[in-house]
Design an enzyme around this catalytic site. Structure first.
Site, PDB file in Angstrom:
ATOM      1  N   VAL B 115      10.381  -4.014  -2.935  1.00 27.80           N
ATOM      2  CA  VAL B 115       9.522  -5.142  -2.552  1.00 27.80           C
ATOM      3  C   VAL B 115      10.427  -6.353  -2.356  1.00 27.80           C
ATOM      4  O   VAL B 115      11.302  -6.635  -3.196  1.00 27.80           O
ATOM      5  CB  VAL B 115       8.451  -5.439  -3.630  1.00 27.80           C
ATOM      6  N   GLY B 123       1.705  -9.083  -7.829  1.00 32.08           N
ATOM      7  CA  GLY B 123       0.840  -7.896  -7.838  1.00 32.08           C
ATOM      8  C   GLY B 123       0.968  -7.050  -6.587  1.00 32.08           C
ATOM      9  O   GLY B 123       0.265  -6.043  -6.436  1.00 32.08           O
ATOM     10  N   TYR B 156       6.055   0.837 -14.025  1.00 32.61           N
ATOM     11  CA  TYR B 156       5.412   2.117 -13.706  1.00 32.61           C
ATOM     12  C   TYR B 156       4.472   2.574 -14.824  1.00 32.61           C
ATOM     13  O   TYR B 156       3.450   3.202 -14.583  1.00 32.61           O
ATOM     14  CB  TYR B 156       6.467   3.185 -13.410  1.00 32.61           C
TER      15      TYR B 156
END
Lengths: 176, 176
Positions: B115, B123, B156
């Site tokens: 990301v 988020g 995770y």
């Protein structure tokens, strides 16, 4: 480990036999010293495996049965399928299996490693895994991974696999 | 986590826009509350991704560069490729990426989750992973796995991934 060494340092020149040509895939033939003079252990990457024979092998190690339709699909879509056979004259018996998923470039993950319990503790599982690793390496896959049950962690460690290198953790998803 | 909730509980009915139709793959559109009224965050499974744009994204998180030829091959042979885009008017920017290998039946392994750091802590990584999990689950994959660097294990875990369930260990092969 004596057997293992014997297996691989013995004469491996006698490669072509009528049994070997029954396989469509690439075949690596080991010397027949595994059991008797007439017995040979053969590895294959041919994925045309009798699913009932494979199910029987998995039954022997106590795995839960899986729908053969899905097993067939998984074999079709694996990057590599390895089988290990005992060949005695005209008879052959499936005694080991492993497969790997991959992106064909960087990573491979090995799944469903199974060896017939009657053929365990002779170095055959190790031979099959070495064959599998060699196939993945020759396909230029640099990152070979797997998820090992606790009782086989040492087996894989002896083959050069490392647990959690640099703190990398294997994780499994479960619904919340 | 407030933003996350806002993102998903806000109105998501306004799905069809000219930008969305630029994607060939299936598109899930979130509400534009992410940044401004004109900005939208879009997920896609289209694997026709500009490799230079992807390389730029991976540069931003400091990954070692990889041959684009191999990256292309890996994308082609992944079971699932997920990308996350910020769409502002006619402009779109690749801000996230993940892919998964699979046997199309039982197991999937998620690789290369990235990301854009400028979009982290909102988020969006979580949203992208939820989208990825949803895609794998809808393909009837029951076993979703990954190898997590230490600093993202908790990320995770919050998504429902477990470390070493029943003592299963993630292992990596290294030559002797």
């Amino acid at each position: 480990m004596v057997f293992w060494k014997k297996l691989f340092t013995a004469n491996t020149e006698n490669v072509a036999t009528s049994e070997a040509t029954e396989f469509n895939g690439e075949v690596l033939k080991l010397n027949g010293s595994a059991t008797t003079a007439e017995t040979e252990i053969v590895f294959s990457t041919d994925r045309d495996i009798d699913l009932y024979e494979l199910e029987e092998l998995c039954d022997l190690v106590g795995w839960a049965r899986r729908p053969l339709r899905k097993v067939k699909k998984a074999i079709q879509h694996s990057f590599l399928v390895v089988s290990m056979w005992e060949i005695k004259g005209k008879r052959r018996r499936l005694i080991g299996f492993a497969r790997a998923t991959s992106d064909h470039a960087f990573n491979a993950t090995i799944w469903d490693v199974v060896v017939d319990p009657r053929y365990q503790n002779r170095g055959l599982g190790k031979a099959m895994m070495k064959y599998t690793i060699q196939k993945l390496r020759s396909a230029d896959i640099s990152n070979i991974t797997l998820f090992a049950d606790p009782q086989v962690v040492d087996f894989y460690r002896r083959l050069g696999f490392m647990v959690d290198p640099e703190g990398i953790k294997g994780m499994f998803w479960y619904p919340d």
